[in-house]
Design a protein around this motif. Structure first.
Motif, PDB file in Angstrom:
ATOM      1  N   THR A   1      -7.553  -1.334   4.796  1.00  0.00           N
ATOM      2  CA  THR A   1      -6.957  -0.348   5.727  1.00  0.00           C
ATOM      3  C   THR A   1      -8.061   0.549   6.284  1.00  0.00           C
ATOM      4  OG1 THR A   1      -6.423   1.192   3.924  1.00  0.00           O
ATOM      5  CG2 THR A   1      -4.707  -0.343   4.575  1.00  0.00           C
ATOM      6  N   ALA A   2      -9.010   0.949   5.416  1.00  0.00           N
ATOM      7  CA  ALA A   2     -10.139   1.772   5.867  1.00  0.00           C
ATOM      8  C   ALA A   2     -11.023   0.980   6.819  1.00  0.00           C
ATOM      9  CB  ALA A   2     -10.952   2.244   4.670  1.00  0.00           C
ATOM     10  N   SER A  38     -10.137  -1.494   8.737  1.00  0.00           N
ATOM     11  CA  SER A  38      -9.427  -1.645   9.997  1.00  0.00           C
ATOM     12  C   SER A  38      -9.574  -0.384  10.859  1.00  0.00           C
ATOM     13  CB  SER A  38      -7.953  -1.934   9.698  1.00  0.00           C
ATOM     14  OG  SER A  38      -7.153  -1.665  10.812  1.00  0.00           O
ATOM     15  N   LYS A  39      -9.423   0.764  10.216  1.00  0.00           N
ATOM     16  CA  LYS A  39      -9.502   2.048  10.925  1.00  0.00           C
ATOM     17  C   LYS A  39     -10.916   2.257  11.490  1.00  0.00           C
ATOM     18  CE  LYS A  39      -8.147   6.802   9.872  1.00  0.00           C
ATOM     19  NZ  LYS A  39      -9.336   7.581   9.506  1.00  0.00           N
ATOM     20  N   GLU A  49     -12.361   2.597  15.337  1.00  0.00           N
ATOM     21  CA  GLU A  49     -13.168   3.761  15.747  1.00  0.00           C
ATOM     22  C   GLU A  49     -14.522   3.367  16.312  1.00  0.00           C
ATOM     23  OE1 GLU A  49     -11.338   6.815  12.507  1.00  0.00           O
ATOM     24  OE2 GLU A  49     -13.533   6.677  12.600  1.00  0.00           O
ATOM     25  N   THR A  64     -13.151  -3.846  16.798  1.00  0.00           N
ATOM     26  CA  THR A  64     -12.015  -4.737  16.567  1.00  0.00           C
ATOM     27  C   THR A  64     -11.955  -5.860  17.612  1.00  0.00           C
ATOM     28  OG1 THR A  64     -10.832  -2.904  15.563  1.00  0.00           O
ATOM     29  CG2 THR A  64      -9.517  -4.823  16.161  1.00  0.00           C
ATOM     30  N   ARG A  82      -0.661  -1.534   5.972  1.00  0.00           N
ATOM     31  CA  ARG A  82      -0.175  -0.332   6.632  1.00  0.00           C
ATOM     32  C   ARG A  82       0.223  -0.688   8.046  1.00  0.00           C
ATOM     33  NH1 ARG A  82      -3.542   4.966   5.726  1.00  0.00           N
ATOM     34  NH2 ARG A  82      -2.908   5.016   7.894  1.00  0.00           N
ATOM     35  N   ASP A 113      -0.361   0.620  10.766  1.00  0.00           N
ATOM     36  CA  ASP A 113      -1.400   0.739  11.799  1.00  0.00           C
ATOM     37  C   ASP A 113      -2.617  -0.134  11.518  1.00  0.00           C
ATOM     38  OD1 ASP A 113      -2.308   2.107   9.609  1.00  0.00           O
ATOM     39  OD2 ASP A 113      -2.814   3.950  10.688  1.00  0.00           O
ATOM     40  N   GLN A 114      -2.497  -1.005  10.519  1.00  0.00           N
ATOM     41  CA  GLN A 114      -3.633  -1.867  10.164  1.00  0.00           C
ATOM     42  C   GLN A 114      -3.716  -3.048  11.123  1.00  0.00           C
ATOM     43  OE1 GLN A 114      -3.453  -3.021   6.078  1.00  0.00           O
ATOM     44  NE2 GLN A 114      -5.420  -4.059   6.110  1.00  0.00           N
TER      45      GLN A 114
END
Ligand SMILES: NC(=O)CC[C@H](N)C(=O)O
Length: 207
Positions: free
Chosen positions: A53-54, A56-57, A61, A65, A96, A98-99
């Motif tokens: 998840t981290a 992906s975030k 940023e 991606t 998650r 938003d992942q």
């Protein structure tokens, strides 16, 4: 072409250094990859274990991606371990909302699948394409693969215990994923197998 081949290790989050060390033992140049221009300069990529998840975030940023999705879909040999396996999945269960995975492998993975009570354990896994006996596989809050599409080859399953039979290593053409962490045990066979995959892909594209 192995000597000149550059393999990147995604360095947004996770155990990048351990993969760099493992690759340094083999006949390749290995470098961390954080930015799109660094991604452009590698022939193949390892996505490390860590926290998907981290990862992906941070990928979103850092504007990584889309470039990663494109390279992976476009044939760049890529190996994901644990969180890296999750990021290569088409579908994530217990992720998650938003992942955003990078995708590439037609599979459904379940995050933290082995249960909360066992954070980490060592199990035995046979990998069908790799000789030399079963792997002593380290699982840390690991996923497993619940479903694979027709183009995915199952390479390994857990051999014993409550999770026996669960799929933990797969390959789809130029993409490889394991739920365990060979970079933590000093067993270089998975990395060597991946380097071989990358070398074959290089030979095909360079004629
Ligand atoms: N060791 C690991 O890479 C753990 C993966 C982590 N549980 C995740 O969901 O991303």
């Amino acid at each position: 072409m192995t000597a000149g081949m550059i393999i990147g290790v995604l360095a947004l989050q996770g155990d990048t250094r351990e993969h760099l060390h493992a690759l340094a033992e083999l006949d390749v140049i290995a470098r961390p990859v954080r930015r799109p221009d660094e991604l452009d300069s590698v022939d193949a990529l390892v996505i490390p274990g860590g926290e998907s998840t981290a990862m992906s975030k941070l990928a979103l940023e850092f504007g990584m991606t889309e470039p990663l999705r494109k390279r992976i879909a476009g044939g760049m040999p890529t190996y994901g371990s644990c969180a890296g396996m999750i990021m290569l999945a088409g579908t994530i269960l217990d992720g998650r909302a938003d992942q955003v995975p990078f995708g590439g492998i037609d599979m459904t993975v379940r995050r933290n699948a082995f249960g909360r009570q066992v954070d980490s354990f060592e199990g035995s896994v046979d990998i069908s394409d790799i000789d030399g006996g079963p792997f002593s596989a380290v699982f840390i809050r690991a996923p497993w693969v619940e479903e694979v599409g027709p183009d995915v080859r199952v390479l390994g399953r857990v051999t014993a215990g409550p999770a026996a039979g669960r799929i933990v290593a797969v390959r789809q053409q130029h993409l490889l994923a394991t739920a365990f962490h060979p970079e933590l045990t000093g067993d270089l066979r998975v990395h060597r197998y991946f380097v071989e995959m990358a070398r074959e892909a290089g030979q095909t594209t360079e004629g």
